[in-house]
Enzyme design. Structure first.
Site, PDB file in Angstrom:
ATOM      1  CD  GLU A  16      -2.813  -1.188   2.411  1.00 23.07           C
ATOM      2  OE1 GLU A  16      -3.802  -0.438   2.429  1.00 23.07           O
ATOM      3  OE2 GLU A  16      -2.507  -1.945   3.350  1.00 23.07           O
TER       4      GLU A  16
ATOM      5  CB  VAL B 265      -8.972 -16.379  -0.990  1.00 23.58           C
ATOM      6  CG1 VAL B 265      -7.591 -16.789  -0.491  1.00 23.58           C
ATOM      7  CG2 VAL B 265      -9.858 -17.603  -1.174  1.00 23.58           C
TER       8      VAL B 265
ATOM      9  CB  SER C  56      -5.590  -0.733  -0.266  1.00 24.86           C
ATOM     10  OG  SER C  56      -5.277   0.402   0.497  1.00 24.86           O
TER      11      SER C  56
ATOM     12  CG  LEU D 238     -21.709 -13.741  -0.141  1.00 26.75           C
ATOM     13  CD1 LEU D 238     -20.964 -12.469  -0.562  1.00 26.75           C
ATOM     14  CD2 LEU D 238     -22.481 -14.321  -1.324  1.00 26.75           C
ATOM     15  CG  LEU D 239     -21.115 -12.232   6.146  1.00 25.41           C
ATOM     16  CD1 LEU D 239     -20.487 -11.280   7.156  1.00 25.41           C
ATOM     17  CD2 LEU D 239     -22.054 -13.201   6.850  1.00 25.41           C
TER      18      LEU D 239
ATOM     19  NE  ARG E  90     -29.299  -2.055   3.257  1.00 24.82           N
ATOM     20  CZ  ARG E  90     -30.162  -1.197   3.796  1.00 24.82           C
ATOM     21  NH1 ARG E  90     -30.234   0.048   3.322  1.00 24.82           N
ATOM     22  NH2 ARG E  90     -30.918  -1.559   4.801  1.00 24.82           N
TER      23      ARG E  90
ATOM     24  CG  ASP F 268     -14.806  -1.227   6.973  1.00 18.88           C
ATOM     25  OD1 ASP F 268     -15.060  -0.047   7.310  1.00 18.88           O
ATOM     26  OD2 ASP F 268     -13.826  -1.545   6.291  1.00 18.88           O
TER      27      ASP F 268
ATOM     28  CB  SER G  29     -10.664   8.414   2.330  1.00 19.26           C
ATOM     29  OG  SER G  29      -9.539   8.373   1.477  1.00 19.26           O
TER      30      SER G  29
END
Length: 383
Positions: A26, A207, A214, A246-247, A250, A327, A351
């Protein structure tokens, strides 16, 4: 570089060393972030010393030219292109009584640049966001913006982050961690655990490098075909990987900022899906057609209050300081699941963390000022 061209020790204003770049994947994003901070920091209130870390780990005195730190025509910036000397290096004293910065060139007498009062690290990923830099600053006795050693390490390592959250009763999604020795010695066993995860929760799986950011090195895998390729791509960034189910729902983000009376949460943002793969990848974050989050998120007042509560709870669970972007996924059944925290989140004016605080009444220059002020008030060492 002649000594008369070197920055001198400051006067009565606090001196802020903005440290950026670094050895992680990054690097370029850190340079972009530094340009934004240098452009917005109040020069009437602070003296500023920009210090870049090259991809091979050399600390370099850099030009204070924010306009050269942007992504231009798809070309990523680097510290090497900004360094004021090809071979000169900057060293921060590890004597807590000194806080002095020294510049040295091969074959030349080292030049003292004076003391720094606070470091504003805008490094992302390993060797900057993971507690290593924070440990150096603790040894040097120099205050710094953001999380300390432990919380930085926890925030960087997705496995241990989830373990901490679970221990505090915060909801996390299903996952498996594949450590370097296991992949090297028992790939069949690693694949079996991934297969069990898919059998219980279904495909696709994501994965990821366990300690990168990032969205670098992340692959979405819809079945066993392509799984090994995804693992190797993640391992290019980190020998330790994490595989997540996977969730559906939103993606909701929320910023946390430390005020004098404790941490507070911003209004949340919704990140709409922007790619065919349905996840917020590097191009979506930083490309020409980068995604724009929706602020405030189109959720109910009760959901807003709940995600703000969970964001502050995550901040406290990991013993964070300064700032965090938390998040979440708001699942189809109306429950919040925390995905991760970022202790040094993306920090350009566009951002999501600064945008959420702008919507919460704290603009970008004030945000920088509050973070520096909090760092100056906070001692180094045990606290």
């Amino acid at each position: 570089m002649s000594s008369e061209n070197l920055p001198t020790s400051p006067g009565c204003k606090p001196r802020v060393a903005v440290v950026f770049g670094g050895r992680s994947s990054e690097h370029a994003i850190s340079v972009v972030t530094a340009g934004a901070v240098l452009r917005a920091i109040d020069r009437s209130k602070y003296d500023v010393l920009p210090i870049g870390i090259t991809t091979d780990g050399r600390w370099a005195l850099t030009a204070d030219e924010p306009e050269r730190m942007a992504i231009t025509d798809g070309v990523l910036p680097s510290v090497t292109g900004l360094a004021r000397s090809e071979k000169g290096s900057v060293v921060l004293s590890v004597d807590p009584a000194s806080r002095q910065v020294v510049h040295s060139e091969p074959g030349a007498v080292p030049q003292a640049l004076g003391d720094v009062d606070v470091v504003f690290p805008v490094l992302h990923g390993p060797y900057g966001e993971d507690g290593t830099l924070q440990g150096l600053l603790e040894l040097s006795g120099v205050p710094y913006v953001g999380a300390g050693v432990l919380s930085s390490a926890v925030g960087q390592d997705k496995e241990y982050m989830k373990r901490v959250f679970t221990s505090f009763g915060l909801p996390v999604g299903p996952y498996e961690t594949i450590r370097p020795r296991e992949w090297e010695q028992d790939q069949a066993g690693a694949r079996k655990r991934i297969a069990d995860l898919a059998a219980e929760h279904g495909w696709p799986l994501f994965v990821k490098p366990a300690r990168a950011g990032s969205s670098m090195g992340i692959s979405k895998v819809d079945g066993f075909e392509g799984l090994d390729e995804a693992i190797e791509e993640a391992r290019r960034h980190d020998p330790k990987i994490i595989v997540e189910s996977l969730l559906t729902g939103r993606e909701i983000e929320c910023g946390v900022l430390e005020f004098e009376d404790g941490p507070r949460a911003s209004v949340p943002a919704w990140i709409p899906p922007v790619t065919d793969d349905g996840f917020y990848d590097f191009e979506a974050k930083y490309g020409v057609a980068s995604a724009a989050g929706v602020v405030p998120a189109p959720i109910t007042p009760e959901q807003t209050e709940e995600v703000q509560r969970l964001a502050v709870a995550a901040f406290e669970a990991a013993s964070c300081e300064g700032l965090v972007r938390a998040d979440f996924f708001l699942t189809d059944d109306g429950e919040f699941v925390i995905n991760e925290i970022n202790t040094l989140p993306g920090f350009t004016p566009i951002s999501m963390y600064p945008v959420m605080w702008q919507a919460s009444g704290v603009d970008y220059p004030e945000l920088i000022d509050r973070l520096i002020g909090a760092a100056l008030r906070r001692p180094t060492g045990l606290r």
